[in-house]
Motif scaffolding. Structure first.
Motif, PDB file in Angstrom:
ATOM      1  N   GLU A 117       0.869  -1.263   0.310  1.00 58.12           N
ATOM      2  CA  GLU A 117       0.024  -0.356   0.036  1.00 58.12           C
ATOM      3  C   GLU A 117       1.001   0.865  -0.125  1.00 58.12           C
ATOM      4  OE1 GLU A 117      -2.731  -0.393   3.527  1.00 58.12           O
ATOM      5  OE2 GLU A 117      -3.817  -1.841   2.664  1.00 58.12           O
ATOM      6  N   ALA A 118       2.279   0.669   0.331  1.00 55.15           N
ATOM      7  CA  ALA A 118       2.518   2.389   0.647  1.00 55.15           C
ATOM      8  C   ALA A 118       3.708   2.109  -0.471  1.00 55.15           C
ATOM      9  CB  ALA A 118       3.875   2.096   1.308  1.00 55.15           C
ATOM     10  N   GLY A 119       3.915   1.633  -1.489  1.00 51.54           N
ATOM     11  CA  GLY A 119       4.332   1.808  -3.156  1.00 51.54           C
ATOM     12  C   GLY A 119       5.207   1.122  -3.175  1.00 51.54           C
ATOM     13  N   PHE A 120       5.527  -0.178  -2.034  1.00 52.45           N
ATOM     14  CA  PHE A 120       6.876  -0.483  -1.924  1.00 52.45           C
ATOM     15  C   PHE A 120       5.826  -2.741  -3.088  1.00 52.45           C
ATOM     16  CE2 PHE A 120       7.961   1.083   1.183  1.00 52.45           C
ATOM     17  CZ  PHE A 120       9.055   1.750   1.477  1.00 52.45           C
ATOM     18  N   ALA A 121       7.105  -3.051  -3.881  1.00 57.28           N
ATOM     19  CA  ALA A 121       6.987  -4.044  -4.513  1.00 57.28           C
ATOM     20  C   ALA A 121       7.865  -5.733  -3.112  1.00 57.28           C
ATOM     21  CB  ALA A 121       7.778  -4.569  -5.510  1.00 57.28           C
ATOM     22  N   VAL A 122       7.247  -6.373  -2.526  1.00 61.23           N
ATOM     23  CA  VAL A 122       8.229  -7.105  -1.632  1.00 61.23           C
ATOM     24  C   VAL A 122       8.223  -8.545  -2.396  1.00 61.23           C
ATOM     25  CG1 VAL A 122       6.866  -8.673   0.139  1.00 61.23           C
ATOM     26  CG2 VAL A 122       6.137  -6.413  -0.091  1.00 61.23           C
ATOM     27  N   ARG A 123       9.419  -8.285  -1.634  1.00 52.54           N
ATOM     28  CA  ARG A 123      10.223  -8.916  -2.817  1.00 52.54           C
ATOM     29  C   ARG A 123      10.977 -10.697  -1.713  1.00 52.54           C
ATOM     30  NH1 ARG A 123       9.330  -7.729  -7.330  1.00 52.54           N
ATOM     31  NH2 ARG A 123      11.157  -5.716  -8.176  1.00 52.54           N
ATOM     32  N   GLY A 124      10.277  -9.978  -0.310  1.00 49.40           N
ATOM     33  CA  GLY A 124      10.724 -11.878   0.878  1.00 49.40           C
ATOM     34  C   GLY A 124       9.585 -11.765   2.144  1.00 49.40           C
ATOM     35  N   VAL A 125       9.447 -12.327   2.273  1.00 48.41           N
ATOM     36  CA  VAL A 125       8.829 -12.372   3.911  1.00 48.41           C
ATOM     37  C   VAL A 125       9.229 -13.977   4.707  1.00 48.41           C
ATOM     38  CG1 VAL A 125       6.678 -13.040   5.611  1.00 48.41           C
ATOM     39  CG2 VAL A 125       6.769 -11.505   3.218  1.00 48.41           C
ATOM     40  N   VAL A 126       9.547 -13.880   5.680  1.00 44.89           N
ATOM     41  CA  VAL A 126      10.797 -14.513   5.955  1.00 44.89           C
ATOM     42  C   VAL A 126      10.071 -14.725   7.769  1.00 44.89           C
ATOM     43  CG1 VAL A 126      13.111 -15.792   6.609  1.00 44.89           C
ATOM     44  CG2 VAL A 126      12.495 -14.900   4.268  1.00 44.89           C
ATOM     45  N   PRO A 127       9.405 -15.331   8.140  1.00 46.53           N
ATOM     46  CA  PRO A 127       9.233 -15.618   9.955  1.00 46.53           C
ATOM     47  C   PRO A 127      10.240 -16.357   9.702  1.00 46.53           C
ATOM     48  CG  PRO A 127       8.061 -17.920   8.391  1.00 46.53           C
ATOM     49  CD  PRO A 127       9.192 -17.454   7.101  1.00 46.53           C
ATOM     50  N   VAL A 128      10.473 -15.772  12.060  1.00 46.27           N
ATOM     51  CA  VAL A 128      11.411 -16.463  12.535  1.00 46.27           C
ATOM     52  C   VAL A 128      11.286 -16.599  13.803  1.00 46.27           C
ATOM     53  CG1 VAL A 128      13.283 -16.126  13.154  1.00 46.27           C
ATOM     54  CG2 VAL A 128      13.161 -14.990  11.022  1.00 46.27           C
ATOM     55  N   THR A 129      10.827 -17.812  14.279  1.00 44.63           N
ATOM     56  CA  THR A 129      10.199 -18.298  15.394  1.00 44.63           C
ATOM     57  C   THR A 129      11.241 -18.120  16.810  1.00 44.63           C
ATOM     58  OG1 THR A 129       8.539 -18.972  14.516  1.00 44.63           O
ATOM     59  CG2 THR A 129       8.905 -19.507  16.683  1.00 44.63           C
ATOM     60  N   SER A 130      11.266 -17.096  17.372  1.00 40.32           N
ATOM     61  CA  SER A 130      12.226 -17.124  18.376  1.00 40.32           C
ATOM     62  C   SER A 130      11.492 -18.216  19.560  1.00 40.32           C
ATOM     63  CB  SER A 130      12.309 -15.735  19.254  1.00 40.32           C
ATOM     64  OG  SER A 130      12.746 -14.640  18.301  1.00 40.32           O
ATOM     65  N   VAL A 131      12.086 -19.737  20.238  1.00 43.18           N
ATOM     66  CA  VAL A 131      12.219 -20.098  21.389  1.00 43.18           C
ATOM     67  C   VAL A 131      12.449 -19.810  22.499  1.00 43.18           C
ATOM     68  CG1 VAL A 131      11.611 -22.252  22.045  1.00 43.18           C
ATOM     69  CG2 VAL A 131      11.019 -21.856  19.619  1.00 43.18           C
ATOM     70  N   PHE A 132      11.977 -19.951  23.180  1.00 44.80           N
ATOM     71  CA  PHE A 132      12.758 -19.819  24.710  1.00 44.80           C
ATOM     72  C   PHE A 132      11.739 -20.995  25.753  1.00 44.80           C
ATOM     73  CE2 PHE A 132      10.994 -15.111  23.561  1.00 44.80           C
ATOM     74  CZ  PHE A 132      12.821 -14.972  23.139  1.00 44.80           C
ATOM     75  N   ARG A 133      13.299 -21.409  25.959  1.00 50.04           N
ATOM     76  CA  ARG A 133      13.395 -23.043  27.103  1.00 50.04           C
ATOM     77  C   ARG A 133      13.176 -22.033  28.630  1.00 50.04           C
ATOM     78  NH1 ARG A 133      11.362 -27.893  25.382  1.00 50.04           N
ATOM     79  NH2 ARG A 133      11.215 -27.671  27.477  1.00 50.04           N
ATOM     80  N   GLU A 134      14.204 -20.968  29.352  1.00 44.93           N
ATOM     81  CA  GLU A 134      14.251 -20.680  30.015  1.00 44.93           C
ATOM     82  C   GLU A 134      13.721 -19.413  30.450  1.00 44.93           C
ATOM     83  OE1 GLU A 134      18.411 -20.336  30.487  1.00 44.93           O
ATOM     84  OE2 GLU A 134      18.681 -22.272  30.246  1.00 44.93           O
ATOM     85  N   VAL A 135      12.756 -19.430  31.991  1.00 41.52           N
ATOM     86  CA  VAL A 135      12.016 -18.408  32.160  1.00 41.52           C
ATOM     87  C   VAL A 135      12.224 -17.265  32.413  1.00 41.52           C
ATOM     88  CG1 VAL A 135      11.817 -19.305  34.513  1.00 41.52           C
ATOM     89  CG2 VAL A 135       9.547 -18.059  33.565  1.00 41.52           C
ATOM     90  N   GLU A 136      14.074 -16.998  32.453  1.00 43.38           N
ATOM     91  CA  GLU A 136      14.524 -15.910  33.018  1.00 43.38           C
ATOM     92  C   GLU A 136      15.045 -15.002  31.975  1.00 43.38           C
ATOM     93  OE1 GLU A 136      15.646 -18.736  34.600  1.00 43.38           O
ATOM     94  OE2 GLU A 136      14.639 -19.131  36.431  1.00 43.38           O
TER      95      GLU A 136
END
Length: 189
Positions: A117-136
């Protein structure tokens, strides 16, 4: 006006050894650069906080030359998944984060559309999932305790729910994940 005093100076210090990088404090909705004057722009978890993401993207488009590249990385807080035996409580926590804590809580999934909508051509979308195993570690990044306290103050969780929530997170095996969407876009000619 700089919202986080000293932030621009810290960025200048970190990039001082790189001659082709300059740091300028400003408003993303009104960038202090001429039209078509930049080759590359990057946002990293900033659009989730701005007042008007569509207006900010239009402003970035204005300063990029045709063919200029924009790389954005933004979370989708609706994707925050924290393991807890009370699924309703876990969902209430995520809803509170996405709807009340972060100004644009689902901006990650909106980036491709907003960029187009802002006038860009989208060339790629990559989802990156952060996983946390320690509550701290998760608390340092996600602010679990602080956010839970804010949810209680806002009426999103009761004090008893917050105690049950935090008690389980602190004593049981921990698992949480949230997805960041990295979008590469090019300024259309």
């Amino acid at each position: 006006m700089e919202l986080l005093p000293g932030l621009a100076e810290r960025a200048r210090e970190r990039t001082r050894a790189t001659a082709h990088i300059g740091v300028v404090a400003g408003d993303l909705h009104a960038l202090p650069f001429p039209d078509g004057s930049a080759d590359l722009a990057r946002t990293d978890r900033g659009l989730q906080h701005v007042v008007a993401p569509a207006r900010a993207l239009a402003e970035i488009r204005r300063v990029l030359r045709p063919g200029g590249r924009l790389v954005m990385g933004e979370p989708d807080w609706d994707s925050l998944a924290i393991d807890h035996p009370d699924l309703g409580l876990a969902r209430a926590y995520t809803r509170h984060v996405a709807d009340r804590i972060v100004r644009n809580g689902v901006i990650g999934r909106q980036l491709p559309r907003l960029a187009r909508e802002a006038g860009f051509a989208v060339r790629g979308v990559v989802p990156v999932t952060s996983v946390f195993r320690e509550v701290e570690a998760a608390d340092r990044v996600l602010g679990l305790r602080r956010t839970t306290e804010r949810a209680v103050a806002a009426g999103g969780l009761s004090a008893a729910e917050a105690e049950r929530w935090l008690g389980h997170l602190a004593t049981e095996p921990f698992h949480a994940a949230v997805t960041l969407h990295v979008v590469v876009a090019e300024a259309a000619a």
